[in-house]
Design an enzyme around this catalytic site. Structure first.
Site, PDB file in Angstrom:
ATOM      1  N   SER A 126      33.952  -5.583 -24.466  1.00  0.00           N
ATOM      2  CA  SER A 126      34.477  -6.833 -25.013  1.00  0.00           C
ATOM      3  C   SER A 126      33.399  -7.568 -25.789  1.00  0.00           C
ATOM      4  O   SER A 126      32.204  -7.501 -25.454  1.00  0.00           O
ATOM      5  CB  SER A 126      34.940  -7.703 -23.842  1.00  0.00           C
ATOM      6  OG  SER A 126      35.147  -9.025 -24.264  1.00  0.00           O
ATOM      7  N   TYR A 151      33.420 -11.638 -14.896  1.00  0.00           N
ATOM      8  CA  TYR A 151      34.161 -10.693 -15.751  1.00  0.00           C
ATOM      9  C   TYR A 151      33.275 -10.214 -16.898  1.00  0.00           C
ATOM     10  O   TYR A 151      33.129  -9.018 -17.144  1.00  0.00           O
ATOM     11  CB  TYR A 151      35.438 -11.356 -16.313  1.00  0.00           C
ATOM     12  CG  TYR A 151      35.992 -10.623 -17.505  1.00  0.00           C
ATOM     13  CD1 TYR A 151      36.747  -9.464 -17.323  1.00  0.00           C
ATOM     14  CD2 TYR A 151      35.735 -11.032 -18.811  1.00  0.00           C
ATOM     15  CE1 TYR A 151      37.227  -8.749 -18.419  1.00  0.00           C
ATOM     16  CE2 TYR A 151      36.200 -10.337 -19.902  1.00  0.00           C
ATOM     17  CZ  TYR A 151      36.946  -9.203 -19.704  1.00  0.00           C
ATOM     18  OH  TYR A 151      37.407  -8.499 -20.782  1.00  0.00           O
ATOM     19  N   LYS A 155      31.431  -6.264 -17.891  1.00  0.00           N
ATOM     20  CA  LYS A 155      31.450  -5.484 -19.142  1.00  0.00           C
ATOM     21  C   LYS A 155      30.029  -5.090 -19.545  1.00  0.00           C
ATOM     22  O   LYS A 155      29.786  -3.964 -19.985  1.00  0.00           O
ATOM     23  CB  LYS A 155      32.142  -6.282 -20.253  1.00  0.00           C
ATOM     24  CG  LYS A 155      33.631  -6.510 -20.006  1.00  0.00           C
ATOM     25  CD  LYS A 155      34.410  -5.205 -19.949  1.00  0.00           C
ATOM     26  CE  LYS A 155      35.863  -5.382 -19.598  1.00  0.00           C
ATOM     27  NZ  LYS A 155      36.562  -4.112 -19.323  1.00  0.00           N
TER      28      LYS A 155
HETATM   29  N1  UFG Z   1      43.423 -21.553 -26.391  1.00  0.00           N
HETATM   30  C1  UFG Z   1      44.107 -22.757 -26.500  1.00  0.00           C
HETATM   31  N2  UFG Z   1      45.167 -22.955 -25.676  1.00  0.00           N
HETATM   32  C2  UFG Z   1      45.584 -22.040 -24.760  1.00  0.00           C
HETATM   33  C3  UFG Z   1      44.877 -20.814 -24.665  1.00  0.00           C
HETATM   34  C4  UFG Z   1      43.795 -20.611 -25.495  1.00  0.00           C
HETATM   35  O1  UFG Z   1      43.762 -23.612 -27.312  1.00  0.00           O
HETATM   36  O2  UFG Z   1      46.552 -22.296 -24.037  1.00  0.00           O
HETATM   37  C5  UFG Z   1      42.301 -21.314 -27.286  1.00  0.00           C
HETATM   38  C6  UFG Z   1      40.988 -21.095 -26.558  1.00  0.00           C
HETATM   39  O3  UFG Z   1      40.342 -22.314 -26.336  1.00  0.00           O
HETATM   40  C7  UFG Z   1      40.248 -20.176 -27.523  1.00  0.00           C
HETATM   41  C8  UFG Z   1      41.356 -19.394 -28.233  1.00  0.00           C
HETATM   42  O4  UFG Z   1      42.542 -20.117 -27.993  1.00  0.00           O
HETATM   43  O5  UFG Z   1      39.618 -20.965 -28.482  1.00  0.00           O
HETATM   44  C9  UFG Z   1      41.509 -17.985 -27.698  1.00  0.00           C
HETATM   45  O6  UFG Z   1      41.633 -18.044 -26.279  1.00  0.00           O
HETATM   46  P1  UFG Z   1      42.094 -16.793 -25.417  1.00  0.00           P
HETATM   47  O7  UFG Z   1      42.145 -17.240 -23.996  1.00  0.00           O
HETATM   48  O8  UFG Z   1      43.319 -16.183 -25.997  1.00  0.00           O
HETATM   49  O9  UFG Z   1      40.924 -15.750 -25.666  1.00  0.00           O
HETATM   50  P2  UFG Z   1      39.366 -15.865 -25.330  1.00  0.00           P
HETATM   51  O10 UFG Z   1      38.686 -15.751 -26.639  1.00  0.00           O
HETATM   52  O11 UFG Z   1      39.040 -17.009 -24.497  1.00  0.00           O
HETATM   53  O12 UFG Z   1      39.181 -14.596 -24.401  1.00  0.00           O
HETATM   54  C10 UFG Z   1      39.378 -13.315 -24.925  1.00  0.00           C
HETATM   55  C11 UFG Z   1      39.826 -12.346 -23.823  1.00  0.00           C
HETATM   56  C12 UFG Z   1      38.733 -12.137 -22.823  1.00  0.00           C
HETATM   57  C13 UFG Z   1      37.448 -11.792 -23.506  1.00  0.00           C
HETATM   58  C14 UFG Z   1      37.112 -12.819 -24.558  1.00  0.00           C
HETATM   59  C15 UFG Z   1      35.902 -12.444 -25.334  1.00  0.00           C
HETATM   60  O13 UFG Z   1      40.951 -12.839 -23.168  1.00  0.00           O
HETATM   61  O14 UFG Z   1      39.083 -11.056 -21.999  1.00  0.00           O
HETATM   62  O15 UFG Z   1      38.189 -12.901 -25.479  1.00  0.00           O
HETATM   63  O16 UFG Z   1      35.509 -13.503 -26.131  1.00  0.00           O
HETATM   64  F1  UFG Z   1      36.421 -11.779 -22.624  1.00  0.00           F
END
Ligand code: UFG
Length: 337
Positions: A126, A151, A155
């Site tokens: 990741s 988590y 990785k």
């Molecule tokens: N976000 C919102 N509202 C929500 C959910 C997410 O605004 O309800 C925003 C988050 O703040 C972030 C973006 O949308 O800015 C993406 O969030 P995600 O939770 O979809 O994804 P992440 O980037 O946080 O996490 C993903 C994977 C993880 C991995 C990570 C690596 O889910 O497994 O990318 O950066 F580790």
């Protein structure tokens, strides 16, 4: 036809990869314990590939089970290892479960592979290993940051274990694919993401909001140092991502042993949360209800990848757009309503 073991093959990325493997002429064998996946995904896969796929229900953490599997399924030539826990927030409260499941199962799997002379491994890593990068886009040589969560650490540790195994075994070939943010669903709408409970990830929350399962989307923070103030990610269509695994297997054929390499798998382009919302509104031709809430702890401000290495060496390139991904995610969500 080469037999490929796909651990976590009933999961989101696993199920899409099984479809692409069949399309490329491989015979996938699935192992899954269904702890965070659904047997409906297998039916969806079979519906797409128009034949049955062999599934073993069991745990990659069980050496006896894995050894038996390699004995029963003779001539497995490679393994794609997806099976893992993946909720960043949950891992903070359950570190032991995450290390046991994610690191433990990799070690058991490699042990079983060695026992049966299976020497090709593609591993799901990741972009979380980069944390908040100092320079964007990140390349595979960008420094790894201290992990923000157990988590994320699993990785990093798994990549290091694989690298050490390759150094110790002259015949081993392995690739770690560092995924950016996988979204979307198969264009047939027969398989897609199946989050359990309230989704943590943006796109499933967006589609569930449009489906009126959720009241409204919370945009976590709008005062980041980005053009519109919301976080930026590299969103990649799960079908493009699935194809990168097939390219990795094909790439092994041209490599001398021992071989280990790492590839970023993304689009190379960053999109903000509000850009995702706007593009989704275009797809549904309507408005999405959202409000701005405080920042989510642990979120990095922006991350997107340089994907030249995968483009040049794996001969792989993301082909689908953010709009394609959101359209397919929405069509899939509609099948669940
Ligand atoms: N976000 C919102 N509202 C929500 C959910 C997410 O605004 O309800 C925003 C988050 O703040 C972030 C973006 O949308 O800015 C993406 O969030 P995600 O939770 O979809 O994804 P992440 O980037 O946080 O996490 C993903 C994977 C993880 C991995 C990570 C690596 O889910 O497994 O990318 O950066 F580790």
């Amino acid at each position: 036809m080469e037999k490929i073991l796909v651990t976590g093959g009933a999961g989101f990325i696993g199920s899409h990869t099984v479809v692409e493997l069949v399309d490329a002429g491989y015979t996938p064998i699935i192992v899954d314990n269904f702890s965070n996946s659904d047997s409906n995904a297998i039916r969806g896969v079979e519906d797409i590939i128009k034949r049955s796929v062999k599934v073993y229900e069991g745990d990659c953490n069980d050496l006896q089970f894995m050894n038996d599997l390699f004995i029963t399924e003779k001539n497995i030539t490679g393994v794609i290892h997806f099976a893992a826990y993946k909720a960043v927030g949950e891992s903070v409260g359950k570190p032991l479960e995450y290390y046991q499941n994610n690191v433990g199962s990799l070690m058991i799997l490699i042990d079983a592979m060695k026992n049966h002379n299976v020497e090709n491994l593609v591993f799901s890593s990741s972009c979380t290993v980069y944390g908040q990068p100092d320079h964007l886009p990140v390349t595979e040589l960008s420094p790894k940051k201290v992990a923000e969560s157990p988590y994320g650490n699993t990785k990093q540790v798994c990549e290091e274990i694989i690298e050490d195994v390759v150094k110790s075994n002259a015949k081993f070939k392995a690739i770690a694919l560092r995924y950016f943010n996988p979204i979307g669903a198969h264009p047939s709408s027969k398989i897609g993401e199946l989050p359990i409970g309230v989704p943590n990830n943006l796109v499933p929350f967006v589609t569930q909001t449009a489906a009126r399962i959720r009241e409204e989307l919370s945009v976590f923070g709008d005062d980041y140092n980005t053009p519109d103030g919301t976080c930026i990610r590299d969103y990649i269509h799960v079908v493009d991502l699935a194809k990168a695994h097939v390219k990795s297997l094909q790439h092994f054929n041209n490599q001398k042993t021992p071989y280990f390499d790492i590839f970023n798998i993304g689009t190379g382009k960053g999109n903000s949360v509000l850009e995702v919302v706007k593009t989704f509104e275009k797809v549904i031709d309507g408005k999405l209800k959202y409000k701005v809430d405080p920042k989510r702890p642990g979120d990095v401000e922006q991350v997107f990848g340089n994907v030249d290495k995968a483009n040049n060496e794996l001969k792989w390139k993301a082909e689908l757009t953010l709009e394609d991904s959101l359209r397919d995610a929405w069509n899939w969500q509609k099948t669940l309503m």
